[in-house]
Structure formats: C-alpha cells, structure tokens
Design a protein around this motif. Structure first.
Motif, short mmCIF file in Angstrom:
data_model
loop_
_atom_site.label_atom_id
_atom_site.label_comp_id
_atom_site.label_asym_id
_atom_site.label_seq_id
_atom_site.Cartn_x
_atom_site.Cartn_y
_atom_site.Cartn_z
N ILE A 3 83.34 48.58 83.18
CA ILE A 3 84.24 48.67 84.33
C ILE A 3 83.38 48.56 85.59
O ILE A 3 82.42 49.30 85.77
N GLN A 4 83.76 47.60 86.44
CA GLN A 4 82.99 47.37 87.65
C GLN A 4 83.62 48.15 88.79
O GLN A 4 84.82 48.07 89.04
N THR A 5 82.81 48.95 89.49
CA THR A 5 83.30 49.68 90.65
C THR A 5 82.75 49.01 91.90
O THR A 5 81.67 48.43 91.89
N HIS A 6 83.55 49.07 92.94
CA HIS A 6 83.18 48.41 94.19
C HIS A 6 83.12 49.44 95.31
O HIS A 6 83.98 50.31 95.40
N LYS A 7 82.11 49.32 96.15
CA LYS A 7 82.05 50.12 97.37
C LYS A 7 82.72 49.28 98.46
O LYS A 7 82.22 48.21 98.82
N VAL A 17 82.72 44.52 100.80
CA VAL A 17 82.74 44.86 99.38
C VAL A 17 81.34 44.67 98.83
O VAL A 17 80.85 43.55 98.72
N ASN A 18 80.71 45.80 98.50
CA ASN A 18 79.33 45.76 97.96
C ASN A 18 78.43 44.88 98.83
O ASN A 18 77.64 44.09 98.33
N LEU A 45 90.51 41.33 93.20
CA LEU A 45 90.22 42.23 94.31
C LEU A 45 90.36 41.50 95.65
O LEU A 45 90.91 42.05 96.60
#
Length: 79
Positions: A3-7, A17-18, A45
């Motif tokens: 699962i990829q999380t994004h800042k 975003v990242n 996204l």
C-alpha cells in the motif's frame, strides 16, 4: 501488494504530493498537465485531487426555445 502512502500538502494554487507539484485546475482556463506529473502521483490520486467534485452546470448559451427545437430537428435529420 504494497500500500502506497502519499504525503500531500496543499497551497493556494497546487497540491504537493511526495515533493511533486500538481497545479490546481483554474476555472475558465485551459488546464494542461505534464504526463510525467500524472505518472508520478498516479492517475487515480491525480484525478481525486484536481477533478471537480460536483457536476459542472451547463452554461446558458443564449438560444431561444425555438432555436433549440430547430437544432434538435437538424440533429434528428442527420441520424
């Protein structure tokens, strides 16, 4: 599957975003995005961030009811 999380941070004119700057859409302007930006953040996204959340209203084009009916007749004849 990982699962990829994004800042994600938001500025008045963009989402970050990242570390990738995604400009916000501007009403009344042509909005063109670099495919590399879309690929960097992922299409799902990207569209979640920049797409309108509500349907856009149909603008009043200034045609009378009779003109609309004439155009509908012309379209029907073309089919």
């Amino acid at each position: 599957m990982a699962i990829q999380t994004h800042k994600i941070t938001e500025t008045p004119d963009a989402f970050i975003v990242n570390g990738v700057r995604v400009p916000k859409m501007k009403k009344g302007q042509s909005n063109v995005y670099d495919p590399a930006i879309i690929k960097a953040v992922g299409s799902e996204l990207f569209f979640d961030l920049v797409a309108s959340k509500q349907p856009l209203p149909m603008p009043d084009l200034g045609f009378s009811e009779a003109e609309w009916k004439d155009m509908e007749k012309m379209l029907d004849n073309d089919q």
